[in-house]
Scaffold this motif. Structure first.
Motif, PDB file in Angstrom:
ATOM      1  N   VAL A  86      -0.008   1.612  -4.878  1.00 28.56           N
ATOM      2  CA  VAL A  86       0.911   0.495  -5.174  1.00 28.56           C
ATOM      3  C   VAL A  86       0.099  -0.643  -4.952  1.00 28.56           C
ATOM      4  O   VAL A  86      -0.437  -1.329  -3.887  1.00 28.56           O
ATOM      5  N   ILE A  87       0.035  -1.252  -6.015  1.00 28.41           N
ATOM      6  CA  ILE A  87      -1.205  -2.357  -6.317  1.00 28.41           C
ATOM      7  C   ILE A  87      -0.666  -3.771  -6.879  1.00 28.41           C
ATOM      8  O   ILE A  87       0.486  -3.877  -7.756  1.00 28.41           O
ATOM      9  N   PRO A  88      -1.018  -4.892  -5.976  1.00 29.56           N
ATOM     10  CA  PRO A  88      -0.394  -6.057  -6.338  1.00 29.56           C
ATOM     11  C   PRO A  88      -0.883  -6.487  -8.050  1.00 29.56           C
ATOM     12  O   PRO A  88      -2.127  -6.248  -8.358  1.00 29.56           O
ATOM     13  N   SER A  89      -0.002  -7.010  -8.539  1.00 31.59           N
ATOM     14  CA  SER A  89      -0.285  -7.056 -10.061  1.00 31.59           C
ATOM     15  C   SER A  89      -1.216  -8.004 -10.416  1.00 31.59           C
ATOM     16  O   SER A  89      -1.800  -7.982 -11.494  1.00 31.59           O
ATOM     17  N   TRP A  91      -4.070  -8.029  -8.968  1.00 31.56           N
ATOM     18  CA  TRP A  91      -5.482  -7.293  -8.692  1.00 31.56           C
ATOM     19  C   TRP A  91      -6.114  -7.070 -10.217  1.00 31.56           C
ATOM     20  O   TRP A  91      -5.707  -6.769 -11.239  1.00 31.56           O
ATOM     21  N   SER A  92      -7.455  -7.254 -10.156  1.00 28.27           N
ATOM     22  CA  SER A  92      -8.232  -6.916 -11.241  1.00 28.27           C
ATOM     23  C   SER A  92      -8.573  -5.565 -11.351  1.00 28.27           C
ATOM     24  O   SER A  92      -8.502  -4.781 -10.192  1.00 28.27           O
ATOM     25  N   LEU A  93      -8.888  -4.944 -12.369  1.00 25.95           N
ATOM     26  CA  LEU A  93      -9.231  -3.697 -12.633  1.00 25.95           C
ATOM     27  C   LEU A  93     -10.487  -3.253 -11.944  1.00 25.95           C
ATOM     28  O   LEU A  93     -10.563  -2.132 -11.128  1.00 25.95           O
ATOM     29  N   VAL A  96      -9.325  -2.275  -8.388  1.00 24.14           N
ATOM     30  CA  VAL A  96      -8.763  -1.047  -8.300  1.00 24.14           C
ATOM     31  C   VAL A  96      -9.857  -0.053  -8.388  1.00 24.14           C
ATOM     32  O   VAL A  96      -9.810   0.941  -7.760  1.00 24.14           O
ATOM     33  N   PHE A 119       0.193   5.804  -9.900  1.00 27.03           N
ATOM     34  CA  PHE A 119      -0.058   4.289  -9.954  1.00 27.03           C
ATOM     35  C   PHE A 119       1.049   3.502 -10.087  1.00 27.03           C
ATOM     36  O   PHE A 119       1.826   3.769 -11.184  1.00 27.03           O
ATOM     37  N   ASN A 120       1.379   2.493  -9.274  1.00 28.20           N
ATOM     38  CA  ASN A 120       2.174   1.654  -9.445  1.00 28.20           C
ATOM     39  C   ASN A 120       1.851   0.173  -9.137  1.00 28.20           C
ATOM     40  O   ASN A 120       0.883  -0.151  -8.335  1.00 28.20           O
ATOM     41  N   ALA A 121       2.291  -0.649 -10.200  1.00 30.09           N
ATOM     42  CA  ALA A 121       2.113  -2.075 -10.082  1.00 30.09           C
ATOM     43  C   ALA A 121       3.146  -2.933  -9.705  1.00 30.09           C
ATOM     44  O   ALA A 121       3.998  -2.499 -10.035  1.00 30.09           O
ATOM     45  N   TRP A 122       2.801  -3.953  -8.789  1.00 29.91           N
ATOM     46  CA  TRP A 122       4.163  -4.666  -8.500  1.00 29.91           C
ATOM     47  C   TRP A 122       3.668  -6.133  -7.994  1.00 29.91           C
ATOM     48  O   TRP A 122       2.534  -6.300  -7.851  1.00 29.91           O
ATOM     49  N   ASP A 124       4.200  -7.439  -4.832  1.00 29.39           N
ATOM     50  CA  ASP A 124       3.969  -7.517  -3.324  1.00 29.39           C
ATOM     51  C   ASP A 124       2.436  -6.900  -2.973  1.00 29.39           C
ATOM     52  O   ASP A 124       1.701  -6.942  -3.748  1.00 29.39           O
ATOM     53  N   GLY A 125       2.547  -6.764  -1.650  1.00 31.73           N
ATOM     54  CA  GLY A 125       1.233  -6.227  -1.168  1.00 31.73           C
ATOM     55  C   GLY A 125       0.568  -4.761  -1.398  1.00 31.73           C
ATOM     56  O   GLY A 125       1.377  -4.103  -1.806  1.00 31.73           O
ATOM     57  N   LEU A 126      -0.580  -4.603  -0.991  1.00 29.84           N
ATOM     58  CA  LEU A 126      -1.265  -3.301  -1.401  1.00 29.84           C
ATOM     59  C   LEU A 126      -0.828  -2.219  -0.381  1.00 29.84           C
ATOM     60  O   LEU A 126      -0.764  -2.550   0.817  1.00 29.84           O
TER      61      LEU A 126
ATOM     62  N   VAL B  47      10.729  -3.021  -8.966  1.00 30.18           N
ATOM     63  CA  VAL B  47      10.230  -2.442 -10.378  1.00 30.18           C
ATOM     64  C   VAL B  47      11.051  -1.111 -10.628  1.00 30.18           C
ATOM     65  O   VAL B  47      11.489  -1.045 -11.733  1.00 30.18           O
ATOM     66  N   TRP B 122       6.695  -3.595   7.641  1.00 34.96           N
ATOM     67  CA  TRP B 122       5.764  -4.681   7.163  1.00 34.96           C
ATOM     68  C   TRP B 122       6.524  -5.810   6.561  1.00 34.96           C
ATOM     69  O   TRP B 122       7.826  -5.737   6.621  1.00 34.96           O
ATOM     70  N   ASP B 124       6.470  -7.172   3.491  1.00 30.08           N
ATOM     71  CA  ASP B 124       6.928  -7.198   2.298  1.00 30.08           C
ATOM     72  C   ASP B 124       7.724  -6.266   1.501  1.00 30.08           C
ATOM     73  O   ASP B 124       8.674  -5.824   2.496  1.00 30.08           O
TER      74      ASP B 124
END
Lengths: 300, 300
Positions: A86-89, A91-93, A96, A119-122, A124-126, B47, B122, B124
């Motif tokens: 769950v990746i903060p949006s 973030w750079s490739l 990741v 893989f999920n982008a959102w 909030d935090g990692l 999301v 947490w 978030d």
């Protein structure tokens, strides 16, 4: 909050509570013949790591290894892992990829296959969640609930001060219990993730026993001593209460230990620190005095 | 970002990419004899759901069922699930219990055991990650990559408008493929999670084929029509491109279908919407005209 939730689960049904987190065992036993064990653990930003203080690669590595430590604590070997990112949006490739490189490095070190992921982008935090399968190679898994009065209480290495670096680079004790079982009779095991004082409490509760620790036998890490130099706590307090040692806490039958000397290398990973008692208290023996041992480790 | 990451994984190694998300199959096949399949899916606040619009119970239910749909798409039955809760620390215990009640309701409905879990608090948003095991009962799992030219393209039910409620209360098509396989020869399957136009693209890519859809055969849900009344899109656009239908997309051999009539109930879950073609384009046939079918479903 976790404690309240687990307590509620326990009220509902012992079976429900038993499956959650480190309440009973480090991993669930799935197969009828007890050879497949499964554990799941997430690490979250600002709780398990501070982004400014670690690299993405270290986070990926740690997310896998905390699970591998649970698998090792069951006397099993990691086989497959599944990873949920769950990746903060923002973030750079590149970040990741670095995170994933840490996951790959850890998987390779554990001889474990990355078998699936999501893989999920959102915004909030990692959060990095890993679910890991382990195989006991047809041996029975080693439980927390089977320690008996008279058993020797052991740890696999020095404790405390993990925050100075160990928690990002530790090597889970994969295979250790299997190697030891050729020389001694293991009666219970778990990994030390929240600190010895808290985790020993869990082992004793699961086994319905008590324990007496001998303070002068506690292996104290160099990092615990360095940390003690900086703050007001003693090295022994760090060894007892710091989290994320990821050493194993286990019990063995005393007669085996006395009659079979261990090879040197293995001997360094079997450090007797006390004894299991019938009386359900946790005591710390310091020379002639005995004091109750409080659970001061990391509580969720 | 997901697309970039998957593309990078693919450059690294086909094997690495194959295991991630819905890139190839809905679940990983673990056992040497192919009977254990495993999938993992997280749902995240803002999301996959908006907290103000759903109950915690509905979130828990959905988190399990999206995984059960993946297991069903492999022709397998859910057996065990593992749940990782990442809970905002301001949540009340009552909300967490409600979330867990939704997980329990879904697990019971799928005849699946909650076998393990992990709890994290947490500051978030909410993340609920489920990893699910499924058993193929010693039948071979059904893949995405095995559709062949000439096969009939089918879906299991009406499509579109899921956002009006279906995405929170759907029943995964567990057992459907197994029942159908008594009457027809299945050649490939996946679940429709990102919308038919996107997911058909994935199935065709995995199988290295194309497809022709007949627009008048597309089953359009009531919700898709209601949604079309409100916005500028047509019902058919909703049926093609809305996500989270959680129906199955599958292919069958035409000769079986012609020679074996299906029982009524099963027949309602086998809706032929087109045909697999050797030419690798996706086309939509509307009367006499054929137009390319764009992938307009939900892209991560």
């Amino acid at each position: 909050m976790e404690a309240d939730f687990i307590a509620w689960l326990q009220e509902q049904s012992e079976t429900q509570a038993a499956v959650f987190g480190d309440f009973t065992d480090d991993a669930a036993i799935i197969d009828a013949d007890g050879t497949l064990v499964v554990t799941t653990d997430a690490i979250t930003e600002d709780v398990d790591f501070i982004l400014d203080e670690v690299t993405p690669e270290e986070i990926g590595f740690k997310a896998v290894m905390v699970n591998a430590s649970d698998i090792a604590a069951m006397g099993a070997y990691p086989t497959h892992l599944f990873v949920n990112l769950v990746i903060p949006s923002h973030w750079s490739l590149t970040s990741v990829k670095s995170l994933y490189a840490g996951i790959q490095r850890a998987a390779m070190q554990c001889n474990c296959k990355i078998a699936g992921g999501d893989f999920n982008a959102w915004n909030d935090g990692l959060v990095v969640t890993v679910t890991m399968h382990g195989s006991c190679n047809h041996n029975p898994p080693i439980l927390r609930s089977t320690a008996k009065p008279g058993d020797l209480l052991c740890v696999s290495g020095p404790l405390g001060g993990s925050i100075l670096g160990h928690h990002l680079s530790f090597a889970p004790r994969i295979g250790l219990l299997n190697e030891l079982s050729q020389f001694v009779q293991l009666s219970s095991a778990m990994d030390i993730s929240d600190g010895l004082s808290s985790d020993l409490h869990r082992l004793c509760k699961a086994s319905n026993v008590g324990a007496i620790l001998e303070s002068q036998k506690l292996p104290i890490s160099e990092a615990a001593r360095r940390l003690a130099d900086r703050d007001g706590s003693s090295p022994i307090e760090h060894a007892l209460n710091d989290g994320e040692d990821f050493e194993l806490l286990f019990t063995i039958k005393p007669h085996d230990f006395q009659s079979h000397p261990l090879p040197n290398e293995l001997g360094r990973s079997l450090l007797v620190i006390g004894e299991i008692t019938e009386e359900k208290a946790l005591l710390m023996c310091n020379g002639n005095s005995k004091v109750p041992l409080e659970s001061l480790g990391f509580m969720h």
